[in-house]
Design an enzyme around this catalytic site. Structure first.
Site, PDB file in Angstrom:
ATOM      1  N   ASP A   7       0.876  -1.161   0.000  1.00  0.00           N
ATOM      2  CA  ASP A   7       0.000   0.000   0.000  1.00  0.00           C
ATOM      3  C   ASP A   7       0.923   1.223   0.000  1.00  0.00           C
ATOM      4  O   ASP A   7       2.102   1.122   0.376  1.00  0.00           O
ATOM      5  CB  ASP A   7      -0.886  -0.048   1.254  1.00  0.00           C
ATOM      6  CG  ASP A   7      -1.689   1.217   1.413  1.00  0.00           C
ATOM      7  OD1 ASP A   7      -2.357   1.617   0.443  1.00  0.00           O
ATOM      8  OD2 ASP A   7      -1.625   1.837   2.501  1.00  0.00           O
ATOM      9  N   ASP A   9      -0.171   5.073   0.835  1.00  0.00           N
ATOM     10  CA  ASP A   9      -0.439   6.055   1.898  1.00  0.00           C
ATOM     11  C   ASP A   9      -0.375   5.386   3.276  1.00  0.00           C
ATOM     12  O   ASP A   9      -1.201   4.531   3.585  1.00  0.00           O
ATOM     13  CB  ASP A   9      -1.843   6.667   1.722  1.00  0.00           C
ATOM     14  CG  ASP A   9      -2.021   7.394   0.396  1.00  0.00           C
ATOM     15  OD1 ASP A   9      -1.069   8.045  -0.051  1.00  0.00           O
ATOM     16  OD2 ASP A   9      -3.120   7.316  -0.179  1.00  0.00           O
TER      17      ASP A   9
HETATM   18  C1  BG6 Z   1      -6.018   5.491   0.113  1.00  0.00           C
HETATM   19  C2  BG6 Z   1      -6.199   6.183   1.443  1.00  0.00           C
HETATM   20  O1  BG6 Z   1      -4.671   5.155  -0.051  1.00  0.00           O
HETATM   21  O2  BG6 Z   1      -6.429   6.335  -0.948  1.00  0.00           O
HETATM   22  C3  BG6 Z   1      -7.646   6.629   1.585  1.00  0.00           C
HETATM   23  O3  BG6 Z   1      -5.864   5.281   2.483  1.00  0.00           O
HETATM   24  C4  BG6 Z   1      -8.019   7.532   0.415  1.00  0.00           C
HETATM   25  O4  BG6 Z   1      -7.822   7.303   2.806  1.00  0.00           O
HETATM   26  C5  BG6 Z   1      -7.787   6.769  -0.890  1.00  0.00           C
HETATM   27  O5  BG6 Z   1      -9.369   7.929   0.505  1.00  0.00           O
HETATM   28  C6  BG6 Z   1      -8.082   7.609  -2.124  1.00  0.00           C
HETATM   29  O6  BG6 Z   1      -7.106   8.612  -2.245  1.00  0.00           O
HETATM   30  P1  BG6 Z   1      -7.100   9.772  -3.317  1.00  0.00           P
HETATM   31  O7  BG6 Z   1      -5.671  10.271  -3.289  1.00  0.00           O
HETATM   32  O8  BG6 Z   1      -7.463   9.190  -4.633  1.00  0.00           O
HETATM   33  O9  BG6 Z   1      -8.076  10.792  -2.869  1.00  0.00           O
HETATM   34 MG    MG Z   2      -2.765   3.055   3.598  1.00  0.00          MG
END
Ligand code: BG6
Ligand code: MG
Length: 209
Positions: A7, A9
Site C-alpha cells: 500500500d 499512503d
Molecule cells: C487510500 C487512502 O490510499 O487512498 C484513503 O488510504 C483515500 O484514505 C484513498 O481515501 C483515495 O485517495 P485519493 O488520493 O485518490 O483521494
Molecule cells: Mg494506507
C-alpha cells in the site's frame, strides 16, 4: 514467495497524515466533528467512500453533484499539501528495506486506492522504481475488495498466493485476505490482529523473508 505488494499512503510514506489534514479542513467548513478514529475508517477506501465516512456526522443531506464538489475541494487541499513533498519524505528505512527485498529477488509493486499515487511516487523519487503500480485509476472497486492487489499481482505475473501484501488499513488487510494473499500489517492495522504478521516497523519485513 515471489512478490511484495505495498500500500502507499501510510506504508511507503506518511501521506495518510495529509489526507487527515485535508479532511479536517473540509469537516471544519461543514461544521461537523472529525476525529482520528473517523480518519482511520477512511484508510484504504476510495475518495468518495472516505467522504461518506465524514458526512455520517452531517445533518445536511447532499446531492451526488454536491458530494463530487466536496471531494474535489478536499482533493485540492490534499494536492497542495503533496506539493511540499520531496525525496526527503521517503525514509531511509523504507528505501533500504525495499532495496534489500529486491536484492533477495522479490518483485515489488504498489497496490493503492489512491488516484494520486503516481504524483506521490514522483515526489518521493520512486517513479519507475516498482515493477508494477496498481492504483485508484485502474480499479472499479476499492478495498476491502481485492481488485487492486489482484491487478498488481497480474501486472507482475505472479500468482496472488505467492505475494505478500503490506497494509496499514483494516480494509486493506481484509482485501488481501479476500484475494488469497499473505498479509502483513503495519501502523494502524496491527491493532485488529487479522493479518498473518503484525509488524512494529517497516524494516521488520526483513525478518519475515
Ligand atoms: C487510500 C487512502 O490510499 O487512498 C484513503 O488510504 C483515500 O484514505 C484513498 O481515501 C483515495 O485517495 P485519493 O488520493 O485518490 O483521494
Ligand atoms: Mg494506507
Amino acid at each position: 514467495m515471489k512478490g511484495f505488494i505495498f500500500d502507499l499512503d501510510g506504508v511507503i510514506c506518511s501521506t495518510d497524515e495529509y489526507h487527515y489534514e485535508a479532511w479536517k479542513v473540509l469537516a471544519k467548513k461543514l461544521g461537523v466533528s472529525f476525529s482520528r478514529m473517523d480518519n482511520n475508517r477512511q484508510r484504504g477506501v476510495s475518495r468518495m467512500e472516505s467522504l461518506e465516512v465524514l458526512l455520517e456526522k452531517s445533518e445536511k443531506l447532499f446531492t451526488e453533484d454536491e458530494k463530487v464538489t466536496l471531494a474535489d475541494y478536499k482533493n485540492k487541499i490534499y494536492q497542495s499539501l503533496l506539493n511540499n513533498m520531496g525525496e526527503k519524505d521517503l525514509s531511509y528505512e523504507v528505501k533500504d528495506t525495499l532495496d534489500r527485498l529486491r536484492e533477495k529477488g522479490y518483485k515489488l509493486a504498489i497496490g493503492s486506492s489512491s488516484r494520486n499515487a503516481k504524483i506521490i511516487l514522483e515526489k518521493i523519487g520512486l517513479d519507475n522504481y516498482f515493477d508494477a503500480v496498481s492504483d485508484g485509476n485502474n480499479i472499479t472497486k476499492s478495498k476491502p475488495d481485492p481488485e487492486v492487489f489482484i491487478k498488481a499481482a497480474e501486472y507482475m505475473n505472479i500468482p496472488c498466493e505467492q505475494c505478500y501484501v503490506v497494509e496499514d488499513a483494516k480494509s486493506g488487510v481484509e482485501a488481501a485476505i479476500a484475494g488469497g494473499f499473505k498479509t502483513i500489517a503495519v501502523g494502524d492495522a496491527i491493532k485488529y490482529k487479522i493479518a498473518e504478521y503484525n509488524l512494529n516497523s517497516f524494516q521488520e519485513l526483513l525478518k519475515i523473508v
